[in-house]
Design an enzyme around this catalytic site. Sequence first.
Site, PDB file in Angstrom:
ATOM      1  N   HIS A  81       0.821  -1.224   0.000  1.00 13.67           N
ATOM      2  CA  HIS A  81       0.000   0.000   0.000  1.00 13.67           C
ATOM      3  C   HIS A  81       0.851   1.269   0.000  1.00 13.67           C
ATOM      4  O   HIS A  81       0.351   2.365   0.311  1.00 13.67           O
ATOM      5  CB  HIS A  81      -0.935   0.013   1.218  1.00 13.67           C
ATOM      6  CG  HIS A  81      -1.974  -1.042   1.173  1.00 13.67           C
ATOM      7  ND1 HIS A  81      -2.660  -1.446   2.299  1.00 13.67           N
ATOM      8  CD2 HIS A  81      -2.441  -1.808   0.164  1.00 13.67           C
ATOM      9  CE1 HIS A  81      -3.518  -2.415   1.967  1.00 13.67           C
ATOM     10  NE2 HIS A  81      -3.398  -2.646   0.682  1.00 13.67           N
ATOM     11  N   ALA A 140       0.618  -8.500  19.362  1.00 13.45           N
ATOM     12  CA  ALA A 140       1.747  -8.819  18.480  1.00 13.45           C
ATOM     13  C   ALA A 140       3.053  -8.895  19.259  1.00 13.45           C
ATOM     14  O   ALA A 140       3.899  -9.762  18.997  1.00 13.45           O
ATOM     15  CB  ALA A 140       1.846  -7.746  17.389  1.00 13.45           C
TER      16      ALA A 140
HETATM   17  N1  APR Z   1      -1.513  -6.904  18.341  1.00 14.57           N
HETATM   18  C1  APR Z   1      -2.048  -7.707  17.368  1.00 14.57           C
HETATM   19  N2  APR Z   1      -3.130  -7.375  16.620  1.00 14.57           N
HETATM   20  C2  APR Z   1      -3.705  -6.191  16.891  1.00 14.57           C
HETATM   21  C3  APR Z   1      -3.235  -5.308  17.900  1.00 14.57           C
HETATM   22  C4  APR Z   1      -2.077  -5.720  18.646  1.00 14.57           C
HETATM   23  N3  APR Z   1      -1.557  -4.956  19.589  1.00 14.57           N
HETATM   24  N4  APR Z   1      -4.041  -4.196  17.944  1.00 14.57           N
HETATM   25  C5  APR Z   1      -4.989  -4.399  16.988  1.00 14.57           C
HETATM   26  N5  APR Z   1      -4.800  -5.594  16.374  1.00 14.57           N
HETATM   27  C6  APR Z   1      -5.569  -6.180  15.262  1.00 14.57           C
HETATM   28  C7  APR Z   1      -7.064  -5.906  15.359  1.00 14.57           C
HETATM   29  O1  APR Z   1      -7.715  -6.945  16.065  1.00 14.57           O
HETATM   30  C8  APR Z   1      -7.489  -5.865  13.888  1.00 14.57           C
HETATM   31  O2  APR Z   1      -7.854  -7.171  13.449  1.00 14.57           O
HETATM   32  O3  APR Z   1      -5.123  -5.543  14.096  1.00 14.57           O
HETATM   33  C9  APR Z   1      -6.195  -5.446  13.161  1.00 14.57           C
HETATM   34  C10 APR Z   1      -6.208  -4.032  12.594  1.00 14.57           C
HETATM   35  O4  APR Z   1      -7.169  -3.994  11.572  1.00 14.57           O
HETATM   36  P1  APR Z   1      -7.372  -2.667  10.685  1.00 14.57           P
HETATM   37  O5  APR Z   1      -7.446  -1.500  11.569  1.00 14.57           O
HETATM   38  O6  APR Z   1      -8.519  -2.957   9.785  1.00 14.57           O
HETATM   39  O7  APR Z   1      -6.001  -2.528   9.874  1.00 14.57           O
HETATM   40  P2  APR Z   1      -5.522  -3.347   8.591  1.00 14.57           P
HETATM   41  O8  APR Z   1      -6.083  -4.726   8.557  1.00 14.57           O
HETATM   42  O9  APR Z   1      -4.060  -3.221   8.520  1.00 14.57           O
HETATM   43  O10 APR Z   1      -6.174  -2.474   7.394  1.00 14.57           O
HETATM   44  C11 APR Z   1      -5.928  -2.895   6.065  1.00 14.57           C
HETATM   45  O11 APR Z   1      -7.109  -0.994   5.223  1.00 14.57           O
HETATM   46  O12 APR Z   1      -7.610   1.161   5.603  1.00 14.57           O
HETATM   47  C12 APR Z   1      -6.900   0.344   4.783  1.00 14.57           C
HETATM   48  O13 APR Z   1      -4.923   0.755   3.551  1.00 14.57           O
HETATM   49  C13 APR Z   1      -5.400   0.628   4.850  1.00 14.57           C
HETATM   50  O14 APR Z   1      -3.574  -0.961   4.983  1.00 14.57           O
HETATM   51  C14 APR Z   1      -4.850  -0.645   5.490  1.00 14.57           C
HETATM   52  C15 APR Z   1      -5.878  -1.689   5.151  1.00 14.57           C
END
Ligand code: APR
Length: 229
Positions: A105, A215
């Site tokens: 991205h 994580a």
């Molecule tokens: N450790 C592990 N997992 C975690 C933690 C943590 N400390 N904190 C949050 N999470 C998990 C949440 O449970 C959730 O499933 O990380 C995930 C974050 O999800 P999103 O906020 O949807 O982020 P992401 O999946 O990276 O989004 C994908 O969406 O908005 C677009 O381009 C943007 O790259 C991004 C894409």
Amino acid sequence: MRVVVLTGAGVSAESGLATFRDAGGLWEGHDPMVVATPESFAAEPELVQRFYDERRAALARVEPNPAHRALARLEETLGDDLLLVTQNVDDLHERAGSRRVVHVHGRLRAAWCTACDARHGWTGTLLDLPPCPGCGASRLRPDVVWFGEVPYDMDRIEGALVDCDLFVSIGTSGVVYPAAGFVQYALACGAETLELNLDASAGSSFFHDSRQGTATELVPTWVEDLLSA
Ligand code: APR
């Protein structure tokens, strides 16, 4: 063993960077269709540039965490047998020491000139329309893939998914494609699949093993186990 690791915003959460869809996440305070599409950039460039300038400034105030560092250690041992694909636009994997990182991205600390098509490392702001270091035009935008745009390096990623023995997903909600489809692709190509996530994700059912936790707890333990196996 050939391994593909996919990371999302959750891997950087404990460094102090907001995720997107969790409570208090970026998409709670901002409409992605207003700050993260080429159409919104054409209509409201200042609003979009300000959003990414603020995120770039926030990135300068945080550091990699034990999850980033554990993945860098894994690369030291696996070398070319590891491909780290991140949906994140932060550079915390690289700052932790990872070298083979694919930013599907894009990157926050890069500017893309829409006049000469060059990309430049960028840590400052873009709201003030600085000139492109290459051609001098004031047509720089964040080198981030917005909704509706084509993700980066898909051929390299697909090649690695076809060949991998193990696919691991860390800190992603599994709702944004094409990244959300990588697990099914790896599964169809015979790979073992492992999820390390705070909560169950939209794709949890596609994983042979899905572990919930932070994580910074799960990733170092998984890496130590893999390296001592
Ligand atoms: N450790 C592990 N997992 C975690 C933690 C943590 N400390 N904190 C949050 N999470 C998990 C949440 O449970 C959730 O499933 O990380 C995930 C974050 O999800 P999103 O906020 O949807 O982020 P992401 O999946 O990276 O989004 C994908 O969406 O908005 C677009 O381009 C943007 O790259 C991004 C894409």
